[in-house]
Design a protein around this motif. Structure first.
Motif, short mmCIF file in Angstrom:
data_model
loop_
_atom_site.label_atom_id
_atom_site.label_comp_id
_atom_site.label_asym_id
_atom_site.label_seq_id
_atom_site.Cartn_x
_atom_site.Cartn_y
_atom_site.Cartn_z
N VAL A 100 0.88 -1.17 0.00
CA VAL A 100 0.00 0.00 0.00
C VAL A 100 0.91 1.22 0.00
CG1 VAL A 100 -1.85 1.21 1.21
CG2 VAL A 100 -1.70 -1.29 1.37
N GLU A 101 0.84 2.03 -1.05
CA GLU A 101 1.70 3.21 -1.15
C GLU A 101 0.87 4.47 -1.31
OE1 GLU A 101 4.81 2.93 -4.12
OE2 GLU A 101 4.76 0.74 -3.96
N ALA A 102 1.28 5.51 -0.59
CA ALA A 102 0.64 6.83 -0.72
C ALA A 102 1.68 7.87 -0.33
CB ALA A 102 -0.58 6.93 0.18
N GLY A 103 2.10 8.69 -1.31
CA GLY A 103 3.14 9.68 -1.02
C GLY A 103 4.39 8.98 -0.54
N ARG A 104 4.85 9.35 0.64
CA ARG A 104 6.07 8.75 1.18
C ARG A 104 5.79 7.55 2.08
NH1 ARG A 104 9.59 14.13 2.84
NH2 ARG A 104 9.57 15.12 0.79
N SER A 105 4.52 7.23 2.25
CA SER A 105 4.14 6.08 3.11
C SER A 105 4.14 4.80 2.28
CB SER A 105 2.75 6.28 3.71
OG SER A 105 2.70 7.49 4.44
N ASN A 106 4.66 3.73 2.90
CA ASN A 106 4.71 2.44 2.22
C ASN A 106 4.45 1.33 3.24
OD1 ASN A 106 5.78 -0.01 1.05
ND2 ASN A 106 6.58 1.29 -0.59
N PHE A 107 3.47 0.49 2.94
CA PHE A 107 3.13 -0.62 3.86
C PHE A 107 3.15 -1.93 3.07
CE2 PHE A 107 0.97 3.21 5.18
CZ PHE A 107 1.17 3.26 6.55
N SER A 108 3.57 -2.98 3.71
CA SER A 108 3.54 -4.31 3.09
C SER A 108 2.72 -5.23 3.99
CB SER A 108 4.96 -4.84 2.93
OG SER A 108 4.92 -6.14 2.39
N LEU A 109 1.61 -5.76 3.46
CA LEU A 109 0.69 -6.57 4.28
C LEU A 109 0.63 -8.00 3.77
CD1 LEU A 109 -2.34 -4.07 4.43
CD2 LEU A 109 -0.45 -4.27 6.05
N ALA A 110 0.47 -8.93 4.71
CA ALA A 110 0.33 -10.35 4.35
C ALA A 110 -1.03 -10.58 3.71
CB ALA A 110 0.49 -11.22 5.59
N THR A 111 -1.09 -11.46 2.72
CA THR A 111 -2.36 -11.79 2.07
C THR A 111 -2.64 -13.29 2.23
OG1 THR A 111 -1.31 -12.24 -0.07
CG2 THR A 111 -2.05 -9.97 0.34
N LEU A 112 -3.88 -13.66 1.98
CA LEU A 112 -4.27 -15.07 1.96
C LEU A 112 -4.85 -15.36 0.58
CD1 LEU A 112 -5.99 -15.46 5.47
CD2 LEU A 112 -3.85 -16.51 4.74
N PRO A 113 -4.79 -16.62 0.13
CA PRO A 113 -5.27 -16.94 -1.22
C PRO A 113 -6.75 -16.59 -1.40
CG PRO A 113 -4.09 -18.80 -0.26
CD PRO A 113 -4.26 -17.80 0.83
N LYS A 114 -7.07 -15.97 -2.54
CA LYS A 114 -8.45 -15.57 -2.80
C LYS A 114 -9.37 -16.79 -2.93
CE LYS A 114 -8.11 -15.19 -7.86
NZ LYS A 114 -6.72 -15.66 -8.05
N GLU A 115 -8.79 -17.95 -3.29
CA GLU A 115 -9.60 -19.17 -3.44
C GLU A 115 -10.21 -19.61 -2.12
OE1 GLU A 115 -6.88 -18.62 -6.64
OE2 GLU A 115 -6.40 -18.91 -4.51
N ASP A 116 -9.60 -19.20 -1.00
CA ASP A 116 -10.11 -19.60 0.33
C ASP A 116 -11.29 -18.74 0.78
OD1 ASP A 116 -8.03 -21.34 0.27
OD2 ASP A 116 -6.80 -20.32 1.81
N PHE A 117 -11.52 -17.62 0.08
CA PHE A 117 -12.54 -16.68 0.54
C PHE A 117 -13.94 -17.22 0.23
CE2 PHE A 117 -15.17 -12.91 0.70
CZ PHE A 117 -14.63 -12.19 1.76
N PRO A 118 -14.81 -17.30 1.26
CA PRO A 118 -16.16 -17.84 1.02
C PRO A 118 -17.10 -16.78 0.44
CG PRO A 118 -15.88 -17.35 3.36
CD PRO A 118 -14.60 -16.95 2.68
N VAL A 119 -17.61 -17.02 -0.74
CA VAL A 119 -18.59 -16.10 -1.34
C VAL A 119 -19.98 -16.67 -1.09
CG1 VAL A 119 -19.43 -15.10 -3.50
CG2 VAL A 119 -16.96 -15.31 -3.09
N MET A 120 -20.86 -15.82 -0.55
CA MET A 120 -22.21 -16.27 -0.21
C MET A 120 -22.94 -16.74 -1.47
SD MET A 120 -25.10 -14.22 2.00
CE MET A 120 -24.28 -14.21 3.59
N ALA A 121 -23.52 -17.93 -1.38
CA ALA A 121 -24.23 -18.50 -2.53
C ALA A 121 -25.36 -17.57 -2.96
CB ALA A 121 -24.78 -19.87 -2.18
N SER A 122 -25.46 -17.33 -4.26
CA SER A 122 -26.54 -16.46 -4.72
C SER A 122 -27.86 -17.20 -4.59
CB SER A 122 -26.30 -16.02 -6.15
OG SER A 122 -26.20 -17.16 -6.97
N SER A 123 -28.86 -16.47 -4.24
CA SER A 123 -30.17 -17.05 -3.96
C SER A 123 -31.15 -16.65 -5.05
CB SER A 123 -30.65 -16.53 -2.60
OG SER A 123 -31.85 -17.13 -2.22
N GLU A 124 -32.15 -17.47 -5.24
CA GLU A 124 -33.25 -17.09 -6.13
C GLU A 124 -34.23 -16.26 -5.30
OE1 GLU A 124 -33.98 -17.61 -9.43
OE2 GLU A 124 -31.89 -18.22 -9.56
N TYR A 125 -34.34 -14.99 -5.60
CA TYR A 125 -35.21 -14.12 -4.82
C TYR A 125 -36.61 -14.10 -5.42
CZ TYR A 125 -30.94 -12.54 -2.56
OH TYR A 125 -29.76 -12.50 -1.85
#
Length: 372
Positions: A100-125
């Protein structure tokens, strides 16, 4: 993935997402926000498995892609960056980092695989309709104070949104109760909502929904199924499971035969209750109402800390009545009144009391008395 985005747009999107994330998580991926960049926009998605919020924001996408990063940490970083800053998010999936960079600030953050992220099942409304933000805000704001916090009666832990018979035909109605007080609010039935199944919208969802309803001019797309409810604006989509339970028949506790009518200035009444309740060590201590012709005496007697009494001029022409209420419940109900006057309808000192906002029948409140 590499994007550049204005700090204000990023903060708005990330703050909406991170508020859904539970602070104490046993599943690490649920502490993360899923960031997906494509075309000229970026999406931020967060979930606690019961609620999912998806927020879109415009961005310069240099390299499309997606990643997940700790929602609270990202929000704190963006919040502390200077106004107007251009923020660059650069994900390196091989290294498992997001910079994450902005001006003179710089951050490095750990990530997790996007495949592990649970997406709520779409429903028939089954039901889809559009309602004005101000209408939905009134329905939920005026009812949510009565939501129960008792986990044993889980079916009371939300607002019951359904179609009911109102004063002028069918109405969209929100009801909440905890057994001590009840709020029933009606609004004109939107087109397409007539066949909606009644659903109990959970307390947390009601809180998150409030953030979507600030713009009075905006229309909200509402979709309802038996298991889920979805509220959507052009930028934000909030999807939530509904409480799996049967809301009790609340009509039985709304008194129909209360004839003793008191009309009082709502603001004066609320301030008077607040003042006399000050002497009780607990806010739940009973406030006694003594009603005589055109006169109301509010009193609290707390042996440990003292006593208080205040007199108000009211419109009351019935026989003398003494009745006690939990001060907190009285204050919460009185604070819902938008109009100048509140109308209380009593029966006896042991029966539920009904309150309305002047002559408006679309908002009805019930409060159980206390022994004093």
């Amino acid at each position: 993935m590499k994007i550049s985005i204005e700090r204000g747009a990023l903060l708005k999107a990330v703050s909406q997402a991170q508020s859904v994330v539970e602070r104490r998580n046993t599943i690490p991926i649920l502490a993360n926000v899923l960031i997906e960049a494509e075309g000229d926009q970026v999406q931020f998605r967060a979930t606690d498995l019961d609620i999912e919020v998806l927020d879109k924001a415009p961005a310069q996408v240099e390299r499309a892609g997606s990643t997940t990063v700790a929602a609270t940490t990202l929000h704190e970083i963006v919040r502390k960056l200077p106004d107007g800053a251009l923020v660059t998010l650069n994900a390196d999936s091989a290294a498992g980092r997001l910079t994450v960079e902005a001006g003179r600030s710089n951050f490095s953050l750990a990530t997790l695989p996007k495949e592990d992220f649970p997406v709520m099942a779409s429903s028939e409304y089954e039901t889809n309709f559009t309602a004005n933000a101000a209408v939905l805000r009134r329905l939920f704001d005026k009812s949510k104070f009565a939501i129960s916090t008792e986990e044993t009666r889980y079916y009371l832990n939300g607002v019951y949104m359904h179609v009911a018979d109102g004063e002028n035909g069918k109405a969209l109605r929100c009801v909440a109760t905890d057994g001590h007080r009840l709020a029933r609010i009606d609004a004109e039935l939107p087109e397409g909502a007539a066949d909606m199944a009644g659903v109990i919208v959970p307390r947390k969802t009601v809180g998150e929904l409030r953030k979507l309803l600030d713009d009075d001019e905006m229309d909200i797309a509402v979709s309802v199924s038996e298991t889920k409810v979805r509220f959507a604006t052009p930028d934000i989509t909030l999807t939530s499971k509904v409480i799996d339970g049967t809301f009790p028949d609340y009509t039985r506790v709304i008194p129909q035969a209360n004839t003793r009518r008191m009309e009082v200035d709502a603001s004066e009444f609320a301030h008077a209750v607040d003042r006399v309740a000050t002497v009780s060590s607990e806010r739940s201590r009973a406030v006694k109402l003594q009603l005589e012709e055109d006169r109301l005496i509010l009193s609290v007697n707390a042996p440990d800390s003292g006593a208080a009494e205040e007199e108000l001029a009211v419109a009351y022409g019935d026989e003398r009545l003494e009745i006690g209420f939990n001060a907190k419940y009285l204050l919460e109900i009185a604070s819902q009144v938008d109009r100048e006057n509140a109308v209380f309808l009593f029966n006896s000192s042991g029966d539920p009391t009904l309150m309305r906002e002047g002559n408006d029948q679309s908002a009805v409140y019930v409060v159980m008395p206390m022994r004093v």
